[in-house]
Design a protein around this motif. Structure first.
Motif, mmCIF file in Angstrom:
data_model
loop_
_atom_site.group_PDB
_atom_site.id
_atom_site.type_symbol
_atom_site.label_atom_id
_atom_site.label_comp_id
_atom_site.label_asym_id
_atom_site.label_seq_id
_atom_site.Cartn_x
_atom_site.Cartn_y
_atom_site.Cartn_z
ATOM 1 N N GLU A 140 32.577 48.411 44.336
ATOM 2 C CA GLU A 140 33.984 48.808 44.398
ATOM 3 C C GLU A 140 34.151 50.315 44.607
ATOM 4 O OE1 GLU A 140 36.708 45.882 42.246
ATOM 5 O OE2 GLU A 140 35.043 46.089 40.875
ATOM 6 N N HIS A 177 42.783 40.157 39.652
ATOM 7 C CA HIS A 177 41.580 40.984 39.623
ATOM 8 C C HIS A 177 41.502 41.811 38.342
ATOM 9 C CE1 HIS A 177 39.015 44.179 41.934
ATOM 10 N NE2 HIS A 177 38.492 43.829 40.787
ATOM 11 N N HIS A 224 37.912 51.473 36.212
ATOM 12 C CA HIS A 224 38.349 50.130 36.618
ATOM 13 C C HIS A 224 37.770 49.105 35.647
ATOM 14 C CE1 HIS A 224 38.953 46.406 38.583
ATOM 15 N NE2 HIS A 224 37.687 46.268 38.933
ATOM 16 N N HIS A 240 38.714 44.954 33.515
ATOM 17 C CA HIS A 240 39.457 43.698 33.534
ATOM 18 C C HIS A 240 39.934 43.380 32.114
ATOM 19 C CE1 HIS A 240 36.447 42.617 37.009
ATOM 20 N NE2 HIS A 240 37.353 43.497 37.396
#
Ligand code: ZN
Length: 212
Positions: free
Chosen positions: A76, A158, A95, A97
């Motif tokens: 990513e 996502h 980043h 989740h």
């Protein structure tokens, strides 16, 4: 201490926090810090963010090519480079989740900070980028219109990306997004949401410059 050495230690530290809080599992998520105009330090792919060592981190150039480091760079990387290229003051990208905020992203519901005063101060708005496959140019395309005006973005089906002037600020925004998403979920369970009005929001935004 050399800047790169300090950044390596900080990335390991905040990776551990992401893992401890359950914001990433099992090898999900990625973090980066901008070393200078040319280079970015980023987490490798396929490693638990709770079990990294400083030497595991990888230096890449602004085209995403590996300059130093053993493993493959995070798939990513493009998302990180997009943010750095659009926001020169941003020095760190996180980043993850986190489950509640990612639940909102999967449900297609953006977060509305007008529910809680600290969220207005810390986050302004948290938009929802449409779904695009991670690691592709399409993800860049859906993020590009949102990067300039925000520091926290939900990505549909996502997860979440946050960024700031240093790793602490970028990480704290991730915490705030997840905490705020949890509060928002509780208001939905209780069946009532009283939003702050425009005048109250304006007053809070004036305070924003004094916070992270
Ligand atoms: Zn991801």
């Amino acid at each position: 201490m050399k800047k790169e050495t300090r950044y390596r230690q900080e990335l390991v530290h905040f990776g551990k926090l992401l893992h401890e809080y359950g914001y990433v599992a099992p090898t999900d998520g990625n973090l980066s810090a901008r070393l200078d105009e040319q280079y970015v330090l980023i987490t490798p792919t396929c490693i638990s963010k709770g079990m990294m060592r400083p030497q595991d981190l990888i230096v890449v150039d602004m085209d995403g090519h590996k300059v130093r480091g053993g493993d493959s760079v995070s798939s990513e990387i493009a998302m990180h480079l997009l943010i750095y290229s659009m926001r020169s003051e941003v020095k760190a990208v996180v980043h993850a989740h986190p489950p509640v905020a990612t639940g909102y992203a999967a449900a297609g519901i953006p977060l509305n900070p007008a529910l809680v005063c600290e969220a207005v101060i810390g986050l302004r708005a948290v938009p929802l980028a449409p779904y695009a496959t991670p690691g592709t140019a399409e993800l860049d395309d859906v993020l590009r219109p949102l990067v300039a005006e925000h520091e926290a973005i939900l990505m549909a089906n996502h997860g979440v990306v946050t960024y700031g002037e240093d790793l602490l600020r970028a990480y704290l925004k991730m915490e705030l997004v997840e905490h705020f998403a949890t509060i928002s979920l509780v208001t939905k369970l209780l069946g009532q949401e009283h939003l702050l009005n425009a005048e109250e929001i304006e007053r809070l935004r004036e305070q924003r410059q004094h916070t992270f």
